[in-house]
Design an enzyme around this catalytic site. Sequence first.
Site, short mmCIF file in Angstrom:
data_model
loop_
_atom_site.label_atom_id
_atom_site.label_comp_id
_atom_site.label_asym_id
_atom_site.label_seq_id
_atom_site.Cartn_x
_atom_site.Cartn_y
_atom_site.Cartn_z
N ASP A 44 -4.55 33.62 -58.67
CA ASP A 44 -3.25 32.97 -58.42
C ASP A 44 -3.24 32.35 -57.03
O ASP A 44 -3.25 33.06 -56.02
CB ASP A 44 -2.13 34.02 -58.52
CG ASP A 44 -0.75 33.41 -58.31
OD1 ASP A 44 -0.12 33.05 -59.32
OD2 ASP A 44 -0.32 33.27 -57.15
N LYS A 74 0.37 26.31 -58.01
CA LYS A 74 1.82 26.04 -58.03
C LYS A 74 2.13 24.73 -57.31
O LYS A 74 1.48 24.37 -56.34
CB LYS A 74 2.58 27.18 -57.35
CG LYS A 74 2.16 28.56 -57.82
CD LYS A 74 2.96 29.68 -57.21
CE LYS A 74 2.28 31.02 -57.45
NZ LYS A 74 1.23 31.34 -56.45
#
Length: 280
Positions: A44, A74
């Site tokens: 992540d 993201k």
Amino acid sequence: MQYVTLNNGVKMPILGFGVYQMTDLQECERSVRDALEIGYRSIDTAAAYHNEEAVGKAIKESGIPREELFITTKLWLQDAGYEKAKKAFETSLRKLGLDYLDLYLIHQPFNDVYGSWRAMEELYKEGKIRAIGVSNFRADRLMDFMLYNEVKPVINQIETHPFFQQIENNKFLRDNNVQHESWAPFGQGKLNVFDNKLLIDIAKKHNKTVAQIVLRWLIQRDIVVIPKSVHKERIAENFNVFDFELSNQDMEAIKTLDTNASGFLNHTDPEVVKWFSELT
Ligand code: NAD
């Protein structure tokens, strides 16, 4: 490894590796390399972490087949909006050295999230992203988002740890078939999670560490978790959580630690929203 199935059928490891605040790029690359060697397959990162290139290098060096990996990044709020989101996606993909992403998240619930989502929906339909989701969305914002968009977010990544358990939010996400993902499972090491007597007692009982108890507690709540560490022995320790089980009594005891409040930021405070707008 245990997996969750997202609402579009994609499978995601319940345990991954987070790389927030790994600003030393060599350290980041080495840590991701260690994590992949230990057995993590889900990573992540975020454009805002400024380490996608280091993550990409470690992935490439590992030689692990692409289909075995689950890579999340993201979209930062300064890149919100249809055109900017499309560009930001290509930049992230290039930095990571990948030709598709497993999961792309709207990092913060501010700015033109609808424009961003249009772009993400298109990229999803083109097969450039396997799943799209959000982060730091409150339940009301997420409901609004689900009602007025075509593709439903697969995940909401939110602060979740023993002192902020997100019990109501967890029920809301479960009821709406959106996967709950925890950020800061250890409260970033800043909230004295590791010194908590109750957690220490439970850890002793299971012959495990407090870190392992916290991760196991989240996994038993079916919450995806992505702990961060730059120390190889801790990276391994955090991965070793599938050979024991917490009892209902342990789970209930941990519930008493909840303060139902963020240990860091209140995303509903207008000053916090303004502060975010100044970050790059
Ligand atoms: P975390 O709760 O994972 O804490 C990491 C810290 O805990 C380490 O720096 C270290 O101090 C300590 N630690 C880790 N393993 C340990 C162990 N076994 N024993 C003792 N101490 C240990 O904090 P985090 O990094 O903020 O959260 C995890 C990931 O979640 C991030 O790396 C990032 O990928 C993601 N995240 C997302 C958001 C968001 O807004 N979406 C925000 C923060 C973090």
